[in-house]
Design a protein around this motif. Sequence first.
Motif, PDB file in Angstrom:
ATOM      1  N   UNK A  11      43.485  53.244  34.360  1.00  0.00           N
ATOM      2  CA  UNK A  11      42.830  54.519  34.673  1.00  0.00           C
ATOM      3  C   UNK A  11      41.311  54.405  34.532  1.00  0.00           C
ATOM      4  N   UNK A  12      40.863  53.686  33.517  1.00  0.00           N
ATOM      5  CA  UNK A  12      39.427  53.487  33.322  1.00  0.00           C
ATOM      6  C   UNK A  12      38.830  52.681  34.473  1.00  0.00           C
ATOM      7  N   UNK A  13      39.553  51.676  34.933  1.00  0.00           N
ATOM      8  CA  UNK A  13      39.089  50.884  36.081  1.00  0.00           C
ATOM      9  C   UNK A  13      38.972  51.766  37.320  1.00  0.00           C
ATOM     10  N   UNK A  51      32.675  43.265  38.744  1.00  0.00           N
ATOM     11  CA  UNK A  51      32.480  43.270  37.290  1.00  0.00           C
ATOM     12  C   UNK A  51      33.657  42.614  36.578  1.00  0.00           C
ATOM     13  N   UNK A  52      34.871  42.921  37.017  1.00  0.00           N
ATOM     14  CA  UNK A  52      36.053  42.316  36.403  1.00  0.00           C
ATOM     15  C   UNK A  52      36.097  40.808  36.665  1.00  0.00           C
ATOM     16  N   UNK A  53      35.689  40.400  37.857  1.00  0.00           N
ATOM     17  CA  UNK A  53      35.661  38.970  38.161  1.00  0.00           C
ATOM     18  C   UNK A  53      34.648  38.258  37.269  1.00  0.00           C
ATOM     19  N   UNK A  54      33.522  38.917  36.999  1.00  0.00           N
ATOM     20  CA  UNK A  54      32.530  38.338  36.099  1.00  0.00           C
ATOM     21  C   UNK A  54      33.112  38.195  34.699  1.00  0.00           C
ATOM     22  N   UNK A  76      43.243  40.575  33.598  1.00  0.00           N
ATOM     23  CA  UNK A  76      42.196  40.975  34.537  1.00  0.00           C
ATOM     24  C   UNK A  76      42.657  40.805  35.978  1.00  0.00           C
ATOM     25  N   UNK A  77      43.441  39.774  36.252  1.00  0.00           N
ATOM     26  CA  UNK A  77      43.941  39.575  37.618  1.00  0.00           C
ATOM     27  C   UNK A  77      44.775  40.767  38.080  1.00  0.00           C
ATOM     28  N   UNK A  78      45.576  41.337  37.180  1.00  0.00           N
ATOM     29  CA  UNK A  78      46.382  42.518  37.533  1.00  0.00           C
ATOM     30  C   UNK A  78      45.495  43.739  37.740  1.00  0.00           C
ATOM     31  N   UNK A 120      43.933  43.351  41.137  1.00  0.00           N
ATOM     32  CA  UNK A 120      44.946  43.630  42.179  1.00  0.00           C
ATOM     33  C   UNK A 120      45.196  45.129  42.310  1.00  0.00           C
ATOM     34  N   UNK A 121      45.248  45.838  41.182  1.00  0.00           N
ATOM     35  CA  UNK A 121      45.470  47.288  41.231  1.00  0.00           C
ATOM     36  C   UNK A 121      44.327  47.986  41.956  1.00  0.00           C
TER      37      UNK A 121
END
Length: 72
Positions: A7-9, A24-27, A61-63, A66-67
């Motif tokens: 939810x935060x993402x 940002x998540x990839x970083x 992080x990968x999930x 993907x979401x």
Amino acid sequence: SRWREFRADAGGAKLGSRNGMISALQTLSGDHDSGLPKQFQAFGIADGGAVSRLFMSHPPIAERIAALRNAA
């Protein structure tokens, strides 16, 4: 906790941009040399299998990426 992380993402993507949040998540998922074994980096459990997923406080992080990519 895992549900709140998704939810935060989504909230971050809504306030900024989906691509920005994915970036940002990839970083965050980058390979940083912290001196700790990979299993302990960022308080995560790496490559632990299905049993260790029960004890994870955050989704991988990968999930999360993907979401965000699959969000309408």
